[in-house]
Design a protein around this motif. Structure first.
Motif, PDB file in Angstrom:
ATOM      1  N   GLU A  16       0.781  -1.239   0.000  1.00 19.14           N
ATOM      2  CA  GLU A  16       0.000   0.000   0.000  1.00 19.14           C
ATOM      3  C   GLU A  16       0.815   1.292   0.000  1.00 19.14           C
ATOM      4  OE1 GLU A  16       0.594  -2.177   2.357  1.00 19.14           O
ATOM      5  OE2 GLU A  16      -0.238  -1.611   4.314  1.00 19.14           O
ATOM      6  N   SER A  49       2.641   4.688  -0.826  1.00 21.68           N
ATOM      7  CA  SER A  49       2.221   5.668  -1.830  1.00 21.68           C
ATOM      8  C   SER A  49       2.945   5.550  -3.159  1.00 21.68           C
ATOM      9  CB  SER A  49       2.424   7.085  -1.296  1.00 21.68           C
ATOM     10  OG  SER A  49       1.498   7.318  -0.279  1.00 21.68           O
ATOM     11  N   LYS A  86      -9.881   3.210   1.654  1.00 26.74           N
ATOM     12  CA  LYS A  86      -9.877   4.395   2.507  1.00 26.74           C
ATOM     13  C   LYS A  86      -9.366   5.614   1.739  1.00 26.74           C
ATOM     14  CE  LYS A  86      -7.511   4.538   6.603  1.00 26.74           C
ATOM     15  NZ  LYS A  86      -7.103   3.776   7.785  1.00 26.74           N
ATOM     16  N   ARG A  87      -8.298   5.420   0.995  1.00 27.37           N
ATOM     17  CA  ARG A  87      -7.669   6.554   0.326  1.00 27.37           C
ATOM     18  C   ARG A  87      -8.397   6.971  -0.948  1.00 27.37           C
ATOM     19  NH1 ARG A  87      -1.590   4.512   0.266  1.00 27.37           N
ATOM     20  NH2 ARG A  87      -1.051   6.659  -0.161  1.00 27.37           N
ATOM     21  N   ASP A  97     -11.852   6.444  -1.567  1.00 18.43           N
ATOM     22  CA  ASP A  97     -13.231   6.032  -1.245  1.00 18.43           C
ATOM     23  C   ASP A  97     -14.180   6.245  -2.419  1.00 18.43           C
ATOM     24  OD1 ASP A  97     -12.954   8.773  -1.021  1.00 18.43           O
ATOM     25  OD2 ASP A  97     -14.193   8.962   0.776  1.00 18.43           O
ATOM     26  N   SER A 108      -6.724  -0.364   2.516  1.00 19.31           N
ATOM     27  CA  SER A 108      -6.034   0.920   2.464  1.00 19.31           C
ATOM     28  C   SER A 108      -6.464   1.707   1.218  1.00 19.31           C
ATOM     29  CB  SER A 108      -4.523   0.670   2.479  1.00 19.31           C
ATOM     30  OG  SER A 108      -3.832   1.811   2.091  1.00 19.31           O
ATOM     31  N   VAL A 121      -0.509   5.617  -5.464  1.00 19.66           N
ATOM     32  CA  VAL A 121      -1.260   6.879  -5.569  1.00 19.66           C
ATOM     33  C   VAL A 121      -1.660   7.306  -6.983  1.00 19.66           C
ATOM     34  CG1 VAL A 121      -0.472   7.860  -3.389  1.00 19.66           C
ATOM     35  CG2 VAL A 121       0.733   8.434  -5.490  1.00 19.66           C
TER      36      VAL A 121
END
Ligand SMILES: [Zn+2]
Ligand SMILES: [Zn+2]
Length: 253
Positions: free
Chosen positions: A75, A77, A110-111, A113, A107, A81
């Protein structure tokens, strides 16, 4: 099978923003490294490992027309990302299949959504098809993939073996049982950050020891920091079957 190194740099990439380090100022294109990722073309499929901050640029410079799957290693970045930039593929193809460990999927949820939301979705937001993977073999549209679990200090990371090609990044510890899964590969890609030791990444010596142990025909080093040195100088010091990968390098397996 064809593999393209989309990025071979560590988390900040090379050059590092604002750095005057000689490697960051090098004019050798092989010293310019985007964040790590590879494109694997196998049986008409385009499989990408990781989707970091340089994903858009990587897809553009390699003119990748379609995307059949993204496999996530972990996960962090520098590996995740870029997920929003799957939008053009989503518009063309529909939901994009993503494969990740349960923890990594959580993860991402969450990032990103808005990507994972099933209700009240913002028009234009992309969607993914979620495939939670465990440490057992799985298939992507008929292509068999063997996960190889490695430890990145305390973070579990998946490497992947596809036929006689294996890709391991962000490894610091590889248990015997997992290393066994790599035996017999023709090409092994493995991370080598720099010469000095690091708490969560193989340094050059550890990567070379690991290659010695697996004995692939050829090995390529990736996830490289500017601190490792100039591409040309480091390459000259490597054993004959070991190569420093560089961005846009392509290999046939
Ligand atoms: Zn990383
Ligand atoms: Zn990492």
């Amino acid at each position: 099978m064809k593999v393209t190194f989309l990025g071979t740099g560590t988390s900040q990439g090379i050059p590092v923003i604002g750095s005057n380090h000689p490697v960051c100022r090098s004019s050798d294109p092989r010293d310019k490294r985007l964040r790590v990722s590879v494109l694997i073309e196998v049986d008409e499929l385009n499989i990408v490992i990781d989707c970091g901050p340089d994903f858009r640029q990587q897809m553009l410079s390699n003119q990748v027309q379609k995307l059949d799957a993204i496999l996530f290693t972990h996960e962090h970045s520098d590996h995740t990302v870029g997920l929003d930039d799957i939008r053009p593929y989503f518009f063309k193809q529909g939901d994009i299949p993503v494969y990740a460990h349960q923890r990594v999927m959580a993860s991402l949820q969450k990032r990103f959504d808005y990507i994972f939301d099933s209700e009240n979705k913002y028009p234009g937001a992309p969607s993914v098809q979620e495939h939670v993977i465990t440490n057992t073999a799985f298939t992507v549209k008929g292509v068999n993939i063997i996960p190889v679990e490695v430890m990145h200090n305390r973070v579990q990371v998946f490497g992947f073996r596809i036929r006689d090609f294996a890709y391991i990044t962000d490894a610091k510890i590889v248990e015997e049982e997992e290393a066994e899964k790599l035996k017999g590969v023709d090409v092994l890609v493995v991370n080598a950050l720099r010469k000095e030791p690091h708490h969560s990444h193989f340094n050059l010596e550890e990567a070379l020891d690991f290659i010695q142990k697996i004995k692939p025909e050829k090995a390529f080093l990736t996830h490289i920091s500017h601190l490792l040195g100039f591409h040309e100088e480091v390459q000259a010091q490597l054993p004959p079957n070991v190569y420093l990968a560089y961005d846009n390098l392509q290999i046939e397996i």
